[in-house]
Design an enzyme around this catalytic site. Structure first.
Site, PDB file in Angstrom:
ATOM      1  N   LYS A  17      31.976 -91.091  29.235  1.00  0.00           N
ATOM      2  CA  LYS A  17      31.277 -91.652  28.074  1.00  0.00           C
ATOM      3  C   LYS A  17      32.026 -91.258  26.812  1.00  0.00           C
ATOM      4  O   LYS A  17      31.894 -90.143  26.309  1.00  0.00           O
ATOM      5  CB  LYS A  17      29.842 -91.106  28.037  1.00  0.00           C
ATOM      6  CG  LYS A  17      28.809 -92.030  27.425  1.00  0.00           C
ATOM      7  CD  LYS A  17      28.876 -92.251  25.936  1.00  0.00           C
ATOM      8  CE  LYS A  17      28.501 -91.107  25.048  1.00  0.00           C
ATOM      9  NZ  LYS A  17      28.927 -91.374  23.644  1.00  0.00           N
ATOM     10  N   GLY A  61      31.854 -81.246  22.361  1.00  0.00           N
ATOM     11  CA  GLY A  61      31.206 -81.728  21.147  1.00  0.00           C
ATOM     12  C   GLY A  61      30.507 -80.588  20.428  1.00  0.00           C
ATOM     13  O   GLY A  61      30.942 -79.434  20.510  1.00  0.00           O
ATOM     14  N   SER A  62      29.411 -80.901  19.770  1.00  0.00           N
ATOM     15  CA  SER A  62      28.727 -79.900  18.951  1.00  0.00           C
ATOM     16  C   SER A  62      27.873 -78.958  19.803  1.00  0.00           C
ATOM     17  O   SER A  62      27.441 -79.312  20.903  1.00  0.00           O
ATOM     18  CB  SER A  62      27.840 -80.608  17.923  1.00  0.00           C
ATOM     19  OG  SER A  62      26.883 -81.418  18.583  1.00  0.00           O
ATOM     20  N   GLU A  88      24.854 -77.987  19.224  1.00  0.00           N
ATOM     21  CA  GLU A  88      23.492 -78.521  19.299  1.00  0.00           C
ATOM     22  C   GLU A  88      23.345 -79.524  20.453  1.00  0.00           C
ATOM     23  O   GLU A  88      22.437 -79.415  21.292  1.00  0.00           O
ATOM     24  CB  GLU A  88      23.241 -79.192  17.950  1.00  0.00           C
ATOM     25  CG  GLU A  88      21.909 -79.766  17.724  1.00  0.00           C
ATOM     26  CD  GLU A  88      21.929 -80.654  16.453  1.00  0.00           C
ATOM     27  OE1 GLU A  88      23.025 -81.009  15.960  1.00  0.00           O
ATOM     28  OE2 GLU A  88      20.839 -80.991  15.993  1.00  0.00           O
ATOM     29  N   GLY A 113      25.474 -79.941  22.884  1.00  0.00           N
ATOM     30  CA  GLY A 113      25.848 -79.243  24.122  1.00  0.00           C
ATOM     31  C   GLY A 113      24.651 -78.564  24.775  1.00  0.00           C
ATOM     32  O   GLY A 113      24.428 -78.683  25.986  1.00  0.00           O
ATOM     33  N   GLU A 130      32.470 -77.269  26.047  1.00  0.00           N
ATOM     34  CA  GLU A 130      33.509 -76.933  25.078  1.00  0.00           C
ATOM     35  C   GLU A 130      32.958 -77.308  23.718  1.00  0.00           C
ATOM     36  O   GLU A 130      32.832 -78.480  23.399  1.00  0.00           O
ATOM     37  CB  GLU A 130      34.777 -77.700  25.438  1.00  0.00           C
ATOM     38  CG  GLU A 130      36.014 -77.024  24.930  1.00  0.00           C
ATOM     39  CD  GLU A 130      36.433 -77.587  23.605  1.00  0.00           C
ATOM     40  OE1 GLU A 130      35.969 -77.042  22.569  1.00  0.00           O
ATOM     41  OE2 GLU A 130      37.198 -78.549  23.602  1.00  0.00           O
ATOM     42  N   CYS A 151      38.542 -78.777  17.630  1.00  0.00           N
ATOM     43  CA  CYS A 151      37.675 -77.676  18.073  1.00  0.00           C
ATOM     44  C   CYS A 151      38.388 -76.343  17.893  1.00  0.00           C
ATOM     45  O   CYS A 151      37.775 -75.354  17.531  1.00  0.00           O
ATOM     46  CB  CYS A 151      37.276 -77.884  19.524  1.00  0.00           C
ATOM     47  SG  CYS A 151      38.638 -78.378  20.574  1.00  0.00           S
ATOM     48  N   GLU A 209      31.133 -74.143  11.431  1.00  0.00           N
ATOM     49  CA  GLU A 209      32.251 -75.045  11.696  1.00  0.00           C
ATOM     50  C   GLU A 209      32.176 -76.218  10.730  1.00  0.00           C
ATOM     51  O   GLU A 209      31.236 -77.013  10.771  1.00  0.00           O
ATOM     52  CB  GLU A 209      32.173 -75.540  13.150  1.00  0.00           C
ATOM     53  CG  GLU A 209      33.369 -76.364  13.553  1.00  0.00           C
ATOM     54  CD  GLU A 209      33.341 -76.785  15.027  1.00  0.00           C
ATOM     55  OE1 GLU A 209      32.284 -77.272  15.482  1.00  0.00           O
ATOM     56  OE2 GLU A 209      34.370 -76.625  15.710  1.00  0.00           O
TER      57      GLU A 209
HETATM   58  P1  NAI Z   1      28.381 -84.783  18.970  1.00  0.00           P
HETATM   59  O1  NAI Z   1      28.214 -83.506  19.678  1.00  0.00           O
HETATM   60  O2  NAI Z   1      27.169 -85.502  18.491  1.00  0.00           O
HETATM   61  O3  NAI Z   1      29.197 -85.823  19.893  1.00  0.00           O
HETATM   62  C1  NAI Z   1      29.958 -85.491  21.023  1.00  0.00           C
HETATM   63  C2  NAI Z   1      29.645 -86.443  22.163  1.00  0.00           C
HETATM   64  O4  NAI Z   1      28.283 -86.245  22.562  1.00  0.00           O
HETATM   65  C3  NAI Z   1      29.755 -87.937  21.799  1.00  0.00           C
HETATM   66  O5  NAI Z   1      30.276 -88.657  22.902  1.00  0.00           O
HETATM   67  C4  NAI Z   1      28.315 -88.329  21.549  1.00  0.00           C
HETATM   68  O6  NAI Z   1      28.068 -89.703  21.776  1.00  0.00           O
HETATM   69  C5  NAI Z   1      27.598 -87.490  22.578  1.00  0.00           C
HETATM   70  N1  NAI Z   1      26.184 -87.260  22.271  1.00  0.00           N
HETATM   71  C6  NAI Z   1      25.590 -87.179  21.045  1.00  0.00           C
HETATM   72  N2  NAI Z   1      24.270 -86.983  21.165  1.00  0.00           N
HETATM   73  C7  NAI Z   1      24.000 -86.953  22.496  1.00  0.00           C
HETATM   74  C8  NAI Z   1      22.819 -86.774  23.261  1.00  0.00           C
HETATM   75  N3  NAI Z   1      21.630 -86.609  22.688  1.00  0.00           N
HETATM   76  N4  NAI Z   1      22.915 -86.784  24.614  1.00  0.00           N
HETATM   77  C9  NAI Z   1      24.105 -86.933  25.220  1.00  0.00           C
HETATM   78  N5  NAI Z   1      25.265 -87.107  24.546  1.00  0.00           N
HETATM   79  C10 NAI Z   1      25.213 -87.119  23.199  1.00  0.00           C
HETATM   80  O7  NAI Z   1      29.356 -84.532  17.758  1.00  0.00           O
HETATM   81  P2  NAI Z   1      29.448 -85.346  16.377  1.00  0.00           P
HETATM   82  O8  NAI Z   1      28.095 -85.738  15.895  1.00  0.00           O
HETATM   83  O9  NAI Z   1      30.414 -86.412  16.576  1.00  0.00           O
HETATM   84  O10 NAI Z   1      30.063 -84.225  15.416  1.00  0.00           O
HETATM   85  C11 NAI Z   1      29.206 -83.242  14.846  1.00  0.00           C
HETATM   86  C12 NAI Z   1      29.890 -81.898  14.810  1.00  0.00           C
HETATM   87  O11 NAI Z   1      30.152 -81.458  16.140  1.00  0.00           O
HETATM   88  C13 NAI Z   1      31.240 -81.854  14.135  1.00  0.00           C
HETATM   89  O12 NAI Z   1      31.138 -81.726  12.767  1.00  0.00           O
HETATM   90  C14 NAI Z   1      31.864 -80.653  14.788  1.00  0.00           C
HETATM   91  O13 NAI Z   1      31.442 -79.482  14.147  1.00  0.00           O
HETATM   92  C15 NAI Z   1      31.329 -80.684  16.194  1.00  0.00           C
HETATM   93  N6  NAI Z   1      32.270 -81.306  17.137  1.00  0.00           N
HETATM   94  C16 NAI Z   1      33.039 -80.513  17.923  1.00  0.00           C
HETATM   95  C17 NAI Z   1      33.985 -81.082  18.757  1.00  0.00           C
HETATM   96  C18 NAI Z   1      34.861 -80.265  19.610  1.00  0.00           C
HETATM   97  O14 NAI Z   1      35.984 -80.660  19.872  1.00  0.00           O
HETATM   98  N7  NAI Z   1      34.392 -79.151  20.134  1.00  0.00           N
HETATM   99  C19 NAI Z   1      34.211 -82.521  18.816  1.00  0.00           C
HETATM  100  C20 NAI Z   1      33.306 -83.277  17.999  1.00  0.00           C
HETATM  101  C21 NAI Z   1      32.393 -82.674  17.183  1.00  0.00           C
END
Ligand code: NAI
Ligand code: MG
Length: 480
Positions: A173, A226-227, A229, A231, A248, A282, A382
């Protein structure tokens, strides 16, 4: 034309024909229209992955045959590197040369794990005469992978390659902000002979497609990047089905620079670690811990660097591209204001660039925040943007304490000519990776990667990652 989902080897519209637009963050223009996977589509994807697991073409294939398909995927990614890099650069905004490097790293993941497909071995355990006991490392099954927008093709390959090397099948996804190259990866894999259903790609929204995937009873493993929260939320969903998770979740990684370091290479390493991908990494080195008597010289070099960096559209191959979205840009702006209110001092950047040509894109200047104190929000949270928090220290003990004063623990960099000092710190830092006189290494395909503390658990990359995609079966035979 709408980009379709990839399910069971076929292109498919969403079950409700829904779509969403994807934007080029350099201009704000629509880049593509993409099918938006529903819960029903996720269910189809998981069922296709389950069927592929049982199929003769995949479940019944020799490990070496899996490896050969993966070598072809590596080759094809390399052959199409320029197109893929351009697409990644438009979708995510990153400078073309960084996108090129990402595609090379993606190819390298397939090459690295292709070679291990037929070398995933068990052990024999001595029980004495009359017994033979052995272990087999079987594929864990259907791997659900939810990836972010910051390194789509690289993180896509990072999860898919070890999973399929181990004989698993995948439902991927991609993030709604940058799903394009994950779709291309799915197409290329099919062209290279990966059987239908082994890699299904379902772009969609997190709360809908992402949640449906994480909570699907048919998955056997979940890899999430991802984030923190989100995660935590997906780990809870997976827990209801006793599905193991690799998490991660980012970081606030320190670069620790001592006065006895080679300041030329340290300043380059520090700048690259925070400004690469506009800080949306990240493992970004987003905290600089600098020894007091090196502070002025290092900050002068970094300031010079930040002020002369060319910011512009990714495909023009600038030093730094835009931020992924307006929302993320506003978050970053907000953090700079918070930092100023807390008493930090902006010594470079701090705002959107003034050029009219960049006004429509989501640009922010390379930014240095000096006089940051360890408990300020800009030192702890972050930011996920090109903003470096600079903290000054006096001695080794203080540097270690500051480095560890974080809820995160993903990467740490140590810059010094004193190897004893470097090794002492490496042993005492709570961090999944430590780099000495370098930061990151060629994409780090071979190096186990993952977090301490809130940065996550489980390890990706390197041979270590195979633990997530295999399960151990012990067979005990009594023959006397
Ligand atoms: P996010 O954590 O919302 O998105 C990451 C993935 O999770 C995306 O594919 C998204 O569609 C999916 N996702 C979102 N909500 C979900 C849910 N309820 N259930 C299942 N999957 C879900 O990250 P976002 O909103 O793009 O960025 C927010 C913050 O997260 C950033 O500012 C950064 O601090 C952090 N982040 C960290 C990353 C890393 O590489 N560790 C990558 C992206 C964001
Ligand atoms: Mg989100």
């Amino acid at each position: 034309m709408t980009e379709q989902l990839i399910i069971d080897g076929n292109k498919s519209a969403a079950s409700d024909a829904g779509t969403f637009d994807v934007f080029d963050p350099s201009s704000g223009d629509v880049l593509a229209n993409v099918a938006k996977a529903t819960k029903a589509d996720v269910d189809r994807g998981v069922k296709a992955a389950q069927a592929a697991l049982e199929s003769k073409a995949w479940g019944g294939a020799a490990p070496a045959a899996r490896g050969r398909i993966m070598f072809r995927i590596a080759q094809a990614l390399g052959d199409r590197a320029e197109d893929l890099a351009t697409l990644e650069s438009r979708d995510n905004g990153k400078p073309l040369r960084q996108a090129r490097a990402d595609v090379q790293v993606a190819a390298r993941y397939f090459e690295f794990f292709a070679g291990i497909a037929d070398k995933i071995m068990g052990t024999t355990i001595p029980l004495g005469p009359g017994f033979l006991d052995y272990t087999v490392r079987e594929p864990i099954g259907v791997s659900a992978q939810i990836i972010p927008w910051n390194y789509p093709i690289q993180i896509g390959a990072r999860g898919v390659a070890p999973a399929i090397a181990a004989g698993c099948t995948v439902v991927l996804k991609p993030a709604e902000d940058a799903p394009m190259t994950a779709l291309r990866l799915g197409e290329i894999a099919l062209e290279c002979g990966l059987p239908p259903g082994v890699l299904n790609v379902l772009p969609g929204m997190g709360p809908e497609a992402g949640a449906a995937l994480a909570s699907h009873p048919g998955i056997n493993q979940l890899t999430f990047t991802g984030s923190v929260e989100v995660g935590i939320a997906v780990a809870k969903m997976a827990a209801d089905n006793v599905v193991p998770v690799v998490m991660e979740l980012g970081g606030k990684s320190p670069n620790i620079v001592f006065a006895d370091a080679d300041l030329d290479s340290a300043s380059q390493g520090v700048a690259n670690a925070i400004f690469q991908n506009a800080g949306q990494t990240c493992s970004a080195g987003s905290r600089l811990l600098v020894q007091r008597n090196a502070h002025d010289e290092l900050i002068a070099r970094l300031t010079e660097r930040a002020r002369t960096m060319r910011v512009g559209p990714g495909v023009s191959d600038p030093d730094m591209g835009p931020i992924i979205s307006k929302k993320q840009l506003e978050t970053i702006e907000g953090y700079v204001k918070i930092g100023q209110r807390e008493g930090a001092q902006v010594v470079a950047g701090g705002s959107r660039p003034a050029e009219q040509a960049l006004a429509r894109g989501f640009f922010f200047q390379p930014t240095l925040l000096d006089r940051v104190l360890p408990d300020m929000r800009v030192a702890q949270e972050e930011i996920f943007g090109p903003v470096l928090a600079i903290i000054t220290f006096d001695d080794v003990e203080e540097a270690i304490a500051l480095a560890n004063r974080s809820r995160y623990g993903l990467v740490a960099g140590i810059w010094t000519r004193d190897i004893n000092k470097a090794m002492t710190i490496a042993s005492r830092i709570a961090s999944g990776q430590v780099f000495i006189n370098t930061y990151g290494a060629g994409g780090g395909v071979e190096l186990p990667f993952g977090g301490y503390k809130k940065s996550g658990y489980g390890r990706e990359k390197g041979l270590e990652s195979l633990a997530s995609y295999t399960q151990v079966k012990n067979v005990c035979v009594r023959f006397a």
